[in-house]
Design a protein around this motif. Structure first.
Motif, PDB file in Angstrom:
ATOM      1  N   THR A  36       0.813  -1.217   0.000  1.00  0.00           N
ATOM      2  CA  THR A  36       0.000   0.000   0.000  1.00  0.00           C
ATOM      3  C   THR A  36       0.847   1.269   0.000  1.00  0.00           C
ATOM      4  N   TRP A  37       2.093   1.185   0.459  1.00  0.00           N
ATOM      5  CA  TRP A  37       2.959   2.359   0.527  1.00  0.00           C
ATOM      6  C   TRP A  37       3.249   2.968  -0.845  1.00  0.00           C
ATOM      7  N   HIS A  38       3.095   2.183  -1.917  1.00  0.00           N
ATOM      8  CA  HIS A  38       3.332   2.755  -3.250  1.00  0.00           C
ATOM      9  C   HIS A  38       2.129   2.594  -4.179  1.00  0.00           C
ATOM     10  N   LEU A  39       0.954   2.319  -3.611  1.00  0.00           N
ATOM     11  CA  LEU A  39      -0.228   2.099  -4.446  1.00  0.00           C
ATOM     12  C   LEU A  39      -1.343   3.101  -4.157  1.00  0.00           C
ATOM     13  N   GLY A  40      -0.975   4.306  -3.715  1.00  0.00           N
ATOM     14  CA  GLY A  40      -1.962   5.366  -3.619  1.00  0.00           C
ATOM     15  C   GLY A  40      -2.684   5.495  -2.299  1.00  0.00           C
ATOM     16  N   ASP A  41      -2.213   4.829  -1.255  1.00  0.00           N
ATOM     17  CA  ASP A  41      -2.831   4.990   0.062  1.00  0.00           C
ATOM     18  C   ASP A  41      -2.731   6.458   0.502  1.00  0.00           C
ATOM     19  N   GLU A  42      -3.785   6.981   1.092  1.00  0.00           N
ATOM     20  CA  GLU A  42      -3.807   8.395   1.485  1.00  0.00           C
ATOM     21  C   GLU A  42      -2.824   8.719   2.599  1.00  0.00           C
ATOM     22  N   ARG A  43      -2.296   7.705   3.266  1.00  0.00           N
ATOM     23  CA  ARG A  43      -1.326   7.939   4.347  1.00  0.00           C
ATOM     24  C   ARG A  43       0.118   7.998   3.863  1.00  0.00           C
ATOM     25  N   VAL A 184      22.142   0.851   5.707  1.00  0.00           N
ATOM     26  CA  VAL A 184      22.822   2.117   5.410  1.00  0.00           C
ATOM     27  C   VAL A 184      21.851   3.287   5.366  1.00  0.00           C
ATOM     28  N   GLN A 185      20.538   3.002   5.303  1.00  0.00           N
ATOM     29  CA  GLN A 185      19.551   4.070   5.307  1.00  0.00           C
ATOM     30  C   GLN A 185      18.210   3.498   5.740  1.00  0.00           C
ATOM     31  N   VAL A 186      17.510   4.226   6.607  1.00  0.00           N
ATOM     32  CA  VAL A 186      16.205   3.795   7.098  1.00  0.00           C
ATOM     33  C   VAL A 186      15.242   4.970   7.032  1.00  0.00           C
ATOM     34  N   LEU A 187      14.095   4.739   6.436  1.00  0.00           N
ATOM     35  CA  LEU A 187      13.007   5.720   6.393  1.00  0.00           C
ATOM     36  C   LEU A 187      11.749   5.022   6.873  1.00  0.00           C
ATOM     37  N   HIS A 188      10.797   5.792   7.379  1.00  0.00           N
ATOM     38  CA  HIS A 188       9.575   5.121   7.825  1.00  0.00           C
ATOM     39  C   HIS A 188       8.360   6.016   7.652  1.00  0.00           C
ATOM     40  N   SER A 189       7.221   5.348   7.550  1.00  0.00           N
ATOM     41  CA  SER A 189       5.927   6.003   7.473  1.00  0.00           C
ATOM     42  C   SER A 189       4.935   5.097   8.192  1.00  0.00           C
ATOM     43  N   PRO A 190       3.667   5.484   8.292  1.00  0.00           N
ATOM     44  CA  PRO A 190       2.692   4.568   8.868  1.00  0.00           C
ATOM     45  C   PRO A 190       2.510   3.286   8.059  1.00  0.00           C
ATOM     46  N   LEU A 191       2.961   3.283   6.806  1.00  0.00           N
ATOM     47  CA  LEU A 191       2.702   2.166   5.905  1.00  0.00           C
ATOM     48  C   LEU A 191       3.857   1.192   5.792  1.00  0.00           C
ATOM     49  N   ALA A 192       5.076   1.640   6.041  1.00  0.00           N
ATOM     50  CA  ALA A 192       6.244   0.760   5.865  1.00  0.00           C
ATOM     51  C   ALA A 192       7.480   1.382   6.486  1.00  0.00           C
ATOM     52  N   THR A 193       8.383   0.514   6.897  1.00  0.00           N
ATOM     53  CA  THR A 193       9.740   0.920   7.255  1.00  0.00           C
ATOM     54  C   THR A 193      10.632   0.508   6.094  1.00  0.00           C
ATOM     55  N   HIS A 194      11.278   1.478   5.471  1.00  0.00           N
ATOM     56  CA  HIS A 194      12.090   1.241   4.280  1.00  0.00           C
ATOM     57  C   HIS A 194      13.561   1.175   4.699  1.00  0.00           C
ATOM     58  N   ILE A 195      14.177   0.019   4.503  1.00  0.00           N
ATOM     59  CA  ILE A 195      15.566  -0.175   4.923  1.00  0.00           C
ATOM     60  C   ILE A 195      16.416  -0.565   3.725  1.00  0.00           C
ATOM     61  N   ARG A 196      17.426   0.246   3.448  1.00  0.00           N
ATOM     62  CA  ARG A 196      18.413  -0.106   2.425  1.00  0.00           C
ATOM     63  C   ARG A 196      19.595  -0.765   3.111  1.00  0.00           C
TER      64      ARG A 196
END
Length: 201
Positions: A36-43, A184-196
């Protein structure tokens, strides 16, 4: 040497797809919930948008499994050309692992599908040659990613970890005994924690 990358959305309990994958449910039951983090969720937040940029960055060639290419099993008995319509998002050669030979398929926008029956190592070698200095991406699904990790060819792995428990389905790390990467990089939102992750050492 150009990097080999891989970018996968995954549930908190390690599944990249739910059970019962089919033409109607390519990601299996509830599998869509990890995307959902890349499919248009309003969050969606700026963090998700940055991760979309990581996901969509151009690569010189791709490797994917037949299950990701389509729902057909066994011999090719119909003119299936992928899930993505006439212009898939790859815009480069895509090497598809399969046990059944198939003629290459040319699509709009520069994507071409090439079907490799000699296993992961052969598909990866062809992708490396086709990509030149633009790098290769291991597009999925889980079995293909496991083969790439086992072969030690992935330089950068991005995981989008959704706060979802699928309970069963296609797990990404089954049988992988060593990870050998560090975040090496971490980002987060209510929809996902993105870890490279990058290969350590």
């Amino acid at each position: 040497m150009p990097d080999t990358t891989c970018h996968m959305s995954v549930s908190l309990d390690g599944f990249v797809a739910g059970v019962d994958q089919s033409r109607e449910q390519p990601l299996g039951r509830r599998g869509i919930e990890v995307h959902t983090w890349h499919l248009g969720d309003e969050r969606v937040t700026a963090a998700d948008e940055i991760a979309v940029g990581w996901l969509m960055r151009p690569r010189g060639a791709y490797v994917m499994g037949r299950n990701m290419f389509g729902p057909i099993r066994g011999e090719w008995d119909e003119d299936w050309r992928g899930w993505w319509g006439p212009e898939p998002p790859y815009h480069a050669p895509v090497f598809v692992l399969t046990h059944h030979p198939h003629e290459p398929i040319e699509m709009e926008g520069g994507t071409s599908f090439h079907f490799v029956t000699d296993g992961f190592d052969a598909a990866y070698a062809q992708a490396r040659e086709a990509a030149g200095d633009r790098g290769v991406d291991i597009a999925g699904g889980a079995a293909t990613v496991r083969q790439a990790l086992a072969a030690g060819v992935v330089d950068e792995l991005t995981l989008d970890i959704a706060p979802v428990l699928l309970g069963s389905g296609e797990r990404i790390f089954d049988g992988i005994e060593e990870f050998g990467m560090e975040p090496v990089q971490v980002l987060h939102s209510p929809l996902a924690t993105h870890i490279r992750y990058r290969r350590s050492g």
